[in-house]
Design a protein around this motif. Structure first.
Motif, mmCIF file in Angstrom:
data_model
loop_
_atom_site.group_PDB
_atom_site.id
_atom_site.type_symbol
_atom_site.label_atom_id
_atom_site.label_comp_id
_atom_site.label_asym_id
_atom_site.label_seq_id
_atom_site.Cartn_x
_atom_site.Cartn_y
_atom_site.Cartn_z
ATOM 1 N N GLY A 113 25.407 36.368 29.081
ATOM 2 C CA GLY A 113 25.078 36.861 30.409
ATOM 3 C C GLY A 113 25.589 35.975 31.533
ATOM 4 O O GLY A 113 26.136 34.891 31.332
ATOM 5 N N TRP A 114 25.371 36.453 32.756
ATOM 6 C CA TRP A 114 25.856 35.728 33.935
ATOM 7 C C TRP A 114 25.181 34.381 34.087
ATOM 8 O O TRP A 114 25.786 33.414 34.579
ATOM 9 C CB TRP A 114 25.602 36.578 35.193
ATOM 10 N N TYR A 115 23.914 34.263 33.682
ATOM 11 C CA TYR A 115 23.157 33.032 33.907
ATOM 12 C C TYR A 115 23.780 31.871 33.145
ATOM 13 O O TYR A 115 24.114 30.829 33.723
ATOM 14 C CB TYR A 115 21.709 33.245 33.475
ATOM 15 N N ASN A 116 23.941 32.039 31.828
ATOM 16 C CA ASN A 116 24.522 30.970 31.026
ATOM 17 C C ASN A 116 25.987 30.741 31.369
ATOM 18 O O ASN A 116 26.460 29.607 31.393
ATOM 19 C CB ASN A 116 24.375 31.295 29.534
ATOM 20 N N HIS A 117 26.700 31.838 31.650
ATOM 21 C CA HIS A 117 28.105 31.695 32.005
ATOM 22 C C HIS A 117 28.263 30.867 33.280
ATOM 23 O O HIS A 117 29.150 30.011 33.374
ATOM 24 C CB HIS A 117 28.747 33.077 32.180
ATOM 25 N N SER A 118 27.391 31.107 34.259
ATOM 26 C CA SER A 118 27.483 30.357 35.516
ATOM 27 C C SER A 118 27.205 28.866 35.293
ATOM 28 O O SER A 118 27.796 28.016 35.965
ATOM 29 C CB SER A 118 26.512 30.932 36.548
ATOM 30 N N MET A 119 26.299 28.558 34.376
ATOM 31 C CA MET A 119 25.977 27.164 34.076
ATOM 32 C C MET A 119 27.126 26.458 33.363
ATOM 33 O O MET A 119 27.449 25.306 33.647
ATOM 34 C CB MET A 119 24.724 27.088 33.195
ATOM 35 N N LEU A 120 27.741 27.151 32.403
ATOM 36 C CA LEU A 120 28.655 26.516 31.459
ATOM 37 C C LEU A 120 30.130 26.644 31.823
ATOM 38 O O LEU A 120 30.963 25.904 31.280
ATOM 39 C CB LEU A 120 28.448 27.119 30.065
ATOM 40 N N LYS A 121 30.471 27.573 32.712
ATOM 41 C CA LYS A 121 31.873 27.936 32.878
ATOM 42 C C LYS A 121 32.746 26.790 33.380
ATOM 43 O O LYS A 121 33.943 26.750 33.046
ATOM 44 C CB LYS A 121 32.004 29.147 33.807
ATOM 45 N N ASP A 122 32.213 25.869 34.185
ATOM 46 C CA ASP A 122 33.053 24.789 34.694
ATOM 47 C C ASP A 122 33.584 23.908 33.569
ATOM 48 O O ASP A 122 34.679 23.358 33.673
ATOM 49 C CB ASP A 122 32.270 23.927 35.700
ATOM 50 N N LEU A 123 32.806 23.785 32.488
ATOM 51 C CA LEU A 123 33.259 22.988 31.348
ATOM 52 C C LEU A 123 33.897 23.864 30.272
ATOM 53 O O LEU A 123 34.990 23.563 29.793
ATOM 54 C CB LEU A 123 32.086 22.202 30.747
#
Length: 519
Positions: A113-123
């Motif tokens: 989902g968007w929540y985890n993707h937003s947290m993790l996407k920079d790495l």
């Protein structure tokens, strides 16, 4: 408050509305905390899991986050935390029925989902650990093809044995001079070297420090992982990122080091494939994805870092906790070492390299005590201690309680390994024999009870890959050395990050093992 009101010439309607709204919000939070229900309760329609605390409690307990979560799980197998958003909760479950519901029965309703993707996407970008749908399926299919192939098994076995011998020689040098070792650091370097060679065709050799870039990459990746984990309890991380201040500024620096290194690897591989375009053989996983993605560097960057997360950190942290457990339980260490010597007959004056060359799949498959001890370590110290998903549509768990669309729903491998209701009264004890049947052979448990490798459609593709690497490294080291903690009294704790690293490393002494059968 009286002095504050004196400074307001006109007690505006806007101010009154703000105060009233804020007061109602806090009343709502108190009601939810005390009675464990939301607005749906008043309508008599839905039942929600009891409230265990707030996101603030997680922040205050961040350094012992997984034990704090476990404490709550002992009170409620499934509970909610109140977040800064009054209409969305975080739901945490250690109930195997709910885990199976999320990972298998209603798999499509619980994604990153968007929540985890937003947290993790920079790495981790759009890698397999952060995406759903077609992006996930494409990477899953390509990865599955590679992990199921005989070529990868053969190649990885050769690489694992070579790096195990290299690591054992470093341990030998330290034991000869009676110097302590940070065995976690060595495992991190060994698994990093292995994943880069097997998956990307790159000879990193970080164990021997022949490349400073490799060491810088490894440290930057670990620190970035820790700062990404902090985002889950820091409600202001987006603001800090926008302003480029504090921990978000440090995270940006670490990711730049990571990206510089990875893009260099990608461009080198692209050049190699262009120079040998007549060769159809895909010798590593990166070569396969290069053909699939038409050399999109950003996509390949995400693939690489997700494989590094899966192939380096998870294996290295498990091995670190495994050797910690062996030091705390020397009788288990001896049992495993004796099994290795019984299965692979020892030769007088055999070198580390000679023994490594004799390790084969058939011998490893017979090491049931080693396999069970590694699995028992994974039960108590899973490399991914919390695995969050996003609920995509209102749902009812098998326990009868509801979860709402938009709720973050996480299952808890670390807490589940310590639940007496799942593993019995000895749940918190390290007992590898719980995994052996009456004939001393390893027996599997339900993946919804033992969740270290996930379950259902997202079950870890590299499970056998990881066991092979861990067993080879362990067999070589335990054949030649006895391990003891450098300081028996010093507490060993984890570092709160995506993976369960030992905070500050694992410092041990290694002593030569002189087995009677080899004399």
């Amino acid at each position: 408050m009286y002095l504050l009101l004196q400074q307001i010439p006109i007690f505006s309607a806007t101010f009154l509305i703000s105060i009233t709204t804020l007061s109602l919000f806090f009343i709502y939070l108190i009601v939810r905390r005390e009675f464990g229900f939301g607005f749906g309760f008043w309508l008599g329609k839905k039942r929600y899991h009891p409230v265990g605390g707030t996101i603030l409690n997680q922040l205050l307990n961040f350094n012992r986050l997984h034990d704090y979560i476990t404490d709550l799980a002992r009170k409620h197998r499934t509970y909610r935390l109140i977040t800064h958003n009054p209409f969305k909760d975080e739901v945490y479950t250690s109930d195997p029925r709910n885990v199976e519901h999320m990972l298998k029965t209603k798999f499509d309703n619980y994604g990153k989902g968007w929540y985890n993707h937003s947290m993790l996407k920079d790495l981790l970008g759009d890698g397999i650990f952060t995406v759903d749908g077609e992006k996930w399926l494409e990477q899953r299919k390509a990865s599955s093809h590679e992990f199921s192939g005989k070529a990868l098994r053969d190649t990885s076995g050769t690489v694992f044995k070579r790096n195990a011998v290299k690591l054992a020689n470093i341990v030998l040098e330290a034991s000869s001079s009676d110097q302590p070792l940070d065995i976690q650091d060595l495992f991190m370097k060994s698994t990093l070297d292995s994943i880069f060679k097997v998956a990307f065709g790159v000879e990193l050799d970080s164990m021997c420090s022949s490349t400073e870039e490799g060491a810088q990459f490894s440290h930057a990746f670990d620190d970035a992982s820790a700062l990404i984990a902090w985002r889950y309890v820091d409600v202001l991380w987006k603001t800090k990122k926008f302003l480029n201040i504090g921990l978000e500024a440090k995270l940006k620096e670490h990711i730049k080091v990571v990206d510089d290194f990875v893009y260099k690897v990608i461009h080198r591989k692209i050049q190699q494939m262009q120079d040998h375009r007549m060769e159809s053989k895909k010798e590593d996983i990166l070569s396969r994805f290069l053909q699939l993605s038409k050399t999109d560097p950003k996509y390949l960057r995400d693939i690489i870092l997700n494989f590094v997360m899966a192939g380096k950190d998870t294996t290295a942290t498990t091995l670190s906790w495994f050797f910690y457990m062996l030091c705390k339980h020397p009788h288990v260490q001896e049992t495993v070492a004796e099994e290795i010597s019984d299965i692979i007959s020892l030769k007088p004056d055999e070198t580390i390299q000679e023994f490594g060359a004799r390790l084969c799949e058939e011998a490893l498959d017979k090491m049931h005590n080693l396999h069970s001890a590694l699995t028992e370590t994974l039960r108590l110290y899973p490399p991914v201690p919390v695995d969050p998903k996003l609920c995509l549509a209102d749902d009812t768990f098998p326990d009868g309680y509801q979860v709402k669309k938009g709720d973050v729903v996480a299952y808890l491998p670390y807490a589940m390994g310590r639940m007496k209701g799942i593993w019995g009264d000895d749940a918190e004890e390290f007992k590898p024999e719980r995994w052996l049947d009456e004939n001393g052979r390893f027996q599997q448990q339900s993946p919804f009870k033992f969740t270290a490798f996930q379950a259902g459609p997202r079950i870890c593709l590299g499970k056998e890959f990881a066991y092979r690497q861990m067993k080879i490294l362990s067999a070589v080291l335990l054949r030649f050395f006895i391990f003891k903690l450098s300081d028996e009294k010093k507490p060993v704790k984890y570092r709160t990050m995506i993976n369960l690293h030992i905070n500050g490393g694992l410092h041990i002494h290694a002593f030569r093992r002189y087995n009677k059968k080899s004399t």
